[in-house]
Design an enzyme around this catalytic site. Structure first.
Site, PDB file in Angstrom:
ATOM      1  N   CYS A 274       0.173   8.605  -4.776  1.00 22.56           N
ATOM      2  CA  CYS A 274       0.565   8.150  -5.855  1.00 22.56           C
ATOM      3  C   CYS A 274       0.250   8.979  -7.151  1.00 22.56           C
ATOM      4  O   CYS A 274       0.114   8.399  -8.306  1.00 22.56           O
ATOM      5  CB  CYS A 274       0.223   6.604  -6.074  1.00 22.56           C
ATOM      6  N   SER A 275      -0.444   9.797  -6.876  1.00 19.04           N
ATOM      7  CA  SER A 275      -0.917  10.839  -8.170  1.00 19.04           C
ATOM      8  C   SER A 275       0.183  11.432  -8.814  1.00 19.04           C
ATOM      9  O   SER A 275       0.119  11.827 -10.067  1.00 19.04           O
ATOM     10  CB  SER A 275      -1.929  11.869  -7.750  1.00 19.04           C
ATOM     11  N   SER A 276       1.434  11.458  -8.181  1.00 17.82           N
ATOM     12  CA  SER A 276       2.727  12.032  -8.989  1.00 17.82           C
ATOM     13  C   SER A 276       4.067  11.835  -8.427  1.00 17.82           C
ATOM     14  O   SER A 276       3.813  10.950  -7.318  1.00 17.82           O
ATOM     15  CB  SER A 276       2.412  13.773  -8.821  1.00 17.82           C
TER      16      SER A 276
ATOM     17  N   ILE B  13       7.451  10.565  -6.735  1.00 17.46           N
ATOM     18  CA  ILE B  13       7.894   9.079  -6.204  1.00 17.46           C
ATOM     19  C   ILE B  13       7.111   8.209  -6.217  1.00 17.46           C
ATOM     20  O   ILE B  13       7.056   6.938  -6.429  1.00 17.46           O
ATOM     21  CB  ILE B  13       8.939   9.565  -4.844  1.00 17.46           C
TER      22      ILE B  13
ATOM     23  N   TYR C 211       9.219  22.067   7.808  1.00 10.20           N
ATOM     24  CA  TYR C 211       9.447  20.665   6.980  1.00 10.20           C
ATOM     25  C   TYR C 211      10.346  19.804   7.412  1.00 10.20           C
ATOM     26  O   TYR C 211      10.327  18.447   7.508  1.00 10.20           O
ATOM     27  CB  TYR C 211       9.591  21.235   5.233  1.00 10.20           C
TER      28      TYR C 211
ATOM     29  N   SER D 297      13.528  12.186   4.456  1.00 12.93           N
ATOM     30  CA  SER D 297      14.361  13.209   3.490  1.00 12.93           C
ATOM     31  C   SER D 297      15.632  13.215   4.225  1.00 12.93           C
ATOM     32  O   SER D 297      15.930  13.143   5.548  1.00 12.93           O
ATOM     33  CB  SER D 297      13.687  14.421   3.354  1.00 12.93           C
TER      34      SER D 297
ATOM     35  N   SER E   6       1.064   5.644  -0.206  1.00 13.29           N
ATOM     36  CA  SER E   6       0.251   6.738  -0.044  1.00 13.29           C
ATOM     37  C   SER E   6       0.828   7.615  -1.346  1.00 13.29           C
ATOM     38  O   SER E   6       2.042   7.837  -1.364  1.00 13.29           O
ATOM     39  CB  SER E   6       0.099   7.307   1.199  1.00 13.29           C
TER      40      SER E   6
ATOM     41  N   LEU F 182       0.951  -1.365   0.004  1.00 14.16           N
ATOM     42  CA  LEU F 182      -0.046   0.106  -0.060  1.00 14.16           C
ATOM     43  C   LEU F 182       1.024   1.256  -0.073  1.00 14.16           C
ATOM     44  O   LEU F 182       1.763   1.221   0.834  1.00 14.16           O
ATOM     45  CB  LEU F 182      -0.802   0.143   1.416  1.00 14.16           C
TER      46      LEU F 182
HETATM   47  P1  NAD Z   1       4.763  15.156  -5.016  1.00 12.93           P
HETATM   48  O1  NAD Z   1       4.352  16.508  -4.885  1.00 12.93           O
HETATM   49  O2  NAD Z   1       4.768  14.913  -6.570  1.00 12.93           O
HETATM   50  O3  NAD Z   1       4.327  14.105  -4.170  1.00 12.93           O
HETATM   51  C1  NAD Z   1       3.538  14.206  -3.026  1.00 12.93           C
HETATM   52  C2  NAD Z   1       2.288  13.427  -3.003  1.00 12.93           C
HETATM   53  O4  NAD Z   1       1.597  13.516  -1.537  1.00 12.93           O
HETATM   54  C3  NAD Z   1       1.325  14.026  -4.145  1.00 12.93           C
HETATM   55  O5  NAD Z   1       0.767  13.204  -4.756  1.00 12.93           O
HETATM   56  C4  NAD Z   1       0.297  14.679  -3.317  1.00 12.93           C
HETATM   57  O6  NAD Z   1      -0.987  14.829  -3.752  1.00 12.93           O
HETATM   58  C5  NAD Z   1       0.245  13.644  -2.022  1.00 12.93           C
HETATM   59  N1  NAD Z   1      -0.407  14.250  -0.643  1.00 12.93           N
HETATM   60  C6  NAD Z   1      -0.257  15.189  -0.117  1.00 12.93           C
HETATM   61  N2  NAD Z   1      -1.059  15.369   0.853  1.00 12.93           N
HETATM   62  C7  NAD Z   1      -1.965  14.165   0.979  1.00 12.93           C
HETATM   63  C8  NAD Z   1      -2.752  13.632   1.661  1.00 12.93           C
HETATM   64  N3  NAD Z   1      -3.112  14.520   2.811  1.00 12.93           N
HETATM   65  N4  NAD Z   1      -3.192  12.431   1.488  1.00 12.93           N
HETATM   66  C9  NAD Z   1      -2.503  11.765   0.546  1.00 12.93           C
HETATM   67  N5  NAD Z   1      -1.937  12.353  -0.518  1.00 12.93           N
HETATM   68  C10 NAD Z   1      -1.422  13.433  -0.166  1.00 12.93           C
HETATM   69  O7  NAD Z   1       6.460  15.220  -4.459  1.00 12.93           O
HETATM   70  P2  NAD Z   1       7.296  13.907  -4.149  1.00 12.93           P
HETATM   71  O8  NAD Z   1       8.967  14.345  -4.497  1.00 12.93           O
HETATM   72  O9  NAD Z   1       7.063  12.730  -4.991  1.00 12.93           O
HETATM   73  O10 NAD Z   1       7.232  13.973  -2.787  1.00 12.93           O
HETATM   74  C11 NAD Z   1       7.026  12.348  -2.228  1.00 12.93           C
HETATM   75  C12 NAD Z   1       7.563  12.297  -0.810  1.00 12.93           C
HETATM   76  O11 NAD Z   1       9.243  12.408  -1.119  1.00 12.93           O
HETATM   77  C13 NAD Z   1       7.095  13.356   0.242  1.00 12.93           C
HETATM   78  O12 NAD Z   1       6.967  12.731   1.481  1.00 12.93           O
HETATM   79  C14 NAD Z   1       8.368  14.344   0.280  1.00 12.93           C
HETATM   80  O13 NAD Z   1       8.614  14.991   1.552  1.00 12.93           O
HETATM   81  C15 NAD Z   1       9.597  13.305  -0.085  1.00 12.93           C
HETATM   82  N6  NAD Z   1      10.637  13.995  -0.405  1.00 12.93           N
HETATM   83  C16 NAD Z   1      10.642  14.787  -1.627  1.00 12.93           C
HETATM   84  C17 NAD Z   1      11.908  15.369  -2.017  1.00 12.93           C
HETATM   85  C18 NAD Z   1      11.976  16.219  -3.333  1.00 12.93           C
HETATM   86  O14 NAD Z   1      13.166  17.088  -3.327  1.00 12.93           O
HETATM   87  N7  NAD Z   1      11.119  16.092  -4.132  1.00 12.93           N
HETATM   88  C19 NAD Z   1      13.035  15.005  -1.280  1.00 12.93           C
HETATM   89  C20 NAD Z   1      13.054  14.337  -0.146  1.00 12.93           C
HETATM   90  C21 NAD Z   1      12.012  13.582   0.129  1.00 12.93           C
END
Ligand code: NAD
Length: 309
Positions: free
Chosen positions: A10-12, A14, A153, A140, A8, A6
């Site tokens: 997944c719309s975009s 990682i 954050y 992170s 959480s 499972l």
């Molecule tokens: P992203 O914005 O593409 O993905 C984040 C996802 O979380 C989105 O799909 C968003 O809709 C979802 N989300 C937000 N609030 C939510 C909720 N209440 N319920 C369900 N889904 C929710 O960005 P990403 O970079 O793929 O981020 C994924 C993870 O990686 C995050 O936890 C982020 O903190 C972490 N991260 C990102 C980076 C970076 O530089 N992009 C670096 C280190 C860690």
């Protein structure tokens, strides 16, 4: 039998990449429940999943900030059994502290920290009963060391690190593993959303010096860091796939070797001064170089440049 995973958010980014890679596992070891808060955004995931959709990948609604949504989602999983939980959903918040609302800060904790806690509490009884499971948390490098103008954050990711490191001890007794995955900069919508947020915000109650440091030093430095050492979400997902398939998953796993020198500063000097001083130099000196057009980090050679002279 395939393991139910499972995920959480997944719309975009990682989450989307990870769901697709697991669903396309050549040995079909996984049954992926790819969840998102807003099912209206499932198009990109479904397109990337291709023929795995409805086979090894199902899409479901899940808002990590809602008890009802979590209960509803788990009730739709066959047998209610989750073998691997990936806490990936997260939001960022960047800017001068004085100019951010407490509500925005609380939303970061509600999503990044309590969202993960809520999901873990929901799947843990089943994992404990079956005496097996794996909980992956997308933390992170900011869960390991603070980053200027990202205080809240970083604090939410530090909270995850402390929470899951503590829990890991008890869960070993139940044969349940925890892995904190710590990416550096990843080029996803995340940064775009943040920059958009920042460009429309006026940061009330912030003094002109702080605003100047944020806009003219932090923002260009941050853009340059993403440009020079940013990883793709595909690369990060690959690391997570490896972690999930490992028989003895590690507690911590960084994903970006080019960021390691920065992340190592804390271990080198436990007093913390080296990291703070180096970050300070990196921000205020490097940006000056950048303004002069000498893109000293353009090749990603953090390794030599970050050390204080
Ligand atoms: P992203 O914005 O593409 O993905 C984040 C996802 O979380 C989105 O799909 C968003 O809709 C979802 N989300 C937000 N609030 C939510 C909720 N209440 N319920 C369900 N889904 C929710 O960005 P990403 O970079 O793929 O981020 C994924 C993870 O990686 C995050 O936890 C982020 O903190 C972490 N991260 C990102 C980076 C970076 O530089 N992009 C670096 C280190 C860690």
């Amino acid at each position: 039998a395939p393991r139910t995973v499972l995920i959480s958010g997944c719309s975009s980014g990682i989450g989307l990449e990870l769901a697709v890679q697991l669903a396309h596992d050549p040995r079909q070891r996984y049954q992926v429940v790819a969840t998102m808060r807003d099912l209206g955004k499932k198009g990109a995931l479904e397109a990337a999943a291709g023929e795995a959709l409805g086979q090894t990948l199902a899409v479901a609604q899940l808002d990590v900030c809602s008890d009802e949504s979590v209960a509803q989602c788990l009730s739709c999983i066959q047998g209610g059994e989750v073998d691997v939980l990936v806490n990936n959903a997260g939001v960022g918040l960047v800017g001068p502290l004085e100019g951010l609302s407490l509500a925005a800060m609380q939303n970061v904790f509600d999503t990044n920290f309590f969202g993960a806690v809520r999901l873990v509490r929901a799947v843990l009884p089943g994992m404990k009963k079956r005496r097996k499971g794996h909980i992956v948390v997308v933390s992170s490098v900011m869960g390991l060391q603070g980053v200027v103008f990202n205080e809240v954050y970083a604090a939410s990711k530090f909270a995850l690190e402390g929470f899951f490191e503590s829990l890991a001890v008890q869960l070993l007794q139940f044969n349940i593993f925890i892995t904190l995955v710590e990416p550096g900069p990843v080029v996803t919508d995340f940064e775009g959303k943040l920059l958009e947020q920042v460009s429309t915000a006026d940061f009330p109650d912030t003094d002109p010096d702080t605003l100047h440091y944020f806009r003219d030093f932090y923002l260009p430095a941050s853009r340059e860091l993403f440009r020079s050492v940013g990883q793709s979400p595909q690369d990060v997902a690959q690391v997570i796939v490896k972690v999930i398939s490992s028989p003895r998953p590690p507690l911590r796993r960084q994903t970006n070797a080019r960021y390691t020198p920065l992340a190592a500063l804390k271990a080198v000097d436990p007093s913390g001064s080296l990291y703070v001083r180096t970050s300070h130099r990196l921000l205020f000196r490097w940006t000056r170089f950048l303004n002069l057009g000498l893109r000293c980090l353009a090749c990603g050679c953090l390794r030599i440049r970050i050390w204080p002279r």
